[in-house]
Design a protein around this motif. Sequence first.
Motif, mmCIF file in Angstrom:
data_model
loop_
_atom_site.group_PDB
_atom_site.id
_atom_site.type_symbol
_atom_site.label_atom_id
_atom_site.label_comp_id
_atom_site.label_asym_id
_atom_site.label_seq_id
_atom_site.Cartn_x
_atom_site.Cartn_y
_atom_site.Cartn_z
ATOM 1 N N UNK A 45 -36.616 2.216 40.339
ATOM 2 C CA UNK A 45 -37.581 2.936 39.505
ATOM 3 C C UNK A 45 -36.888 3.517 38.270
ATOM 4 N N UNK A 46 -35.726 4.103 38.481
ATOM 5 C CA UNK A 46 -34.973 4.661 37.351
ATOM 6 C C UNK A 46 -34.568 3.562 36.372
ATOM 7 N N UNK A 54 -43.520 9.364 24.872
ATOM 8 C CA UNK A 54 -43.265 8.714 26.170
ATOM 9 C C UNK A 54 -41.816 8.960 26.606
ATOM 10 N N UNK A 55 -40.896 8.946 25.653
ATOM 11 C CA UNK A 55 -39.495 9.235 25.971
ATOM 12 C C UNK A 55 -39.358 10.627 26.565
ATOM 13 N N UNK A 56 -40.064 11.580 25.967
ATOM 14 C CA UNK A 56 -40.015 12.953 26.485
ATOM 15 C C UNK A 56 -40.548 13.012 27.922
ATOM 16 N N UNK A 81 -30.404 10.570 24.790
ATOM 17 C CA UNK A 81 -30.548 11.595 25.820
ATOM 18 C C UNK A 81 -31.259 11.031 27.050
ATOM 19 N N UNK A 82 -32.320 10.281 26.825
ATOM 20 C CA UNK A 82 -33.062 9.678 27.935
ATOM 21 C C UNK A 82 -32.171 8.707 28.699
ATOM 22 N N UNK A 83 -31.448 7.885 27.970
ATOM 23 C CA UNK A 83 -30.556 6.913 28.599
ATOM 24 C C UNK A 83 -29.501 7.621 29.440
ATOM 25 N N UNK A 103 -39.322 13.617 33.641
ATOM 26 C CA UNK A 103 -39.485 13.181 35.030
ATOM 27 C C UNK A 103 -38.171 13.161 35.788
ATOM 28 N N UNK A 104 -37.044 13.188 35.082
ATOM 29 C CA UNK A 104 -35.734 13.182 35.729
ATOM 30 C C UNK A 104 -35.098 14.562 35.775
#
Length: 88
Positions: free
Chosen positions: A62-63, A77-79, A6-8, A84-85
């Motif tokens: 940054x992304x 940290x992933x959350x 999901x983060x990716x 943040x996005x």
Amino acid sequence: MTLLDSATETIEKRMEQLNHKIEAEQAEAERKMAEAESEKARADMQTELKERTRKLQEQIDDAGQKLADAKSASESRLREIVDSFRGK
């Protein structure tokens, strides 16, 4: 889908949006430069485009860094990274 997936996906989507924005701004600047009546106006537009492109590229960089961080991050940290996005 895992949190990392999901983060990716979220980060890659944002990077793609920023790249599209750069392309759109470059196209708009080229159109304006073609319409500009003076060399100074064209030079001013080019300077403005370079600055806006630089700022967008910083956001992409940054992304990309956050994407690299996400691959080795803890769940909490992933959350934070995903959050943040969201909403940008």
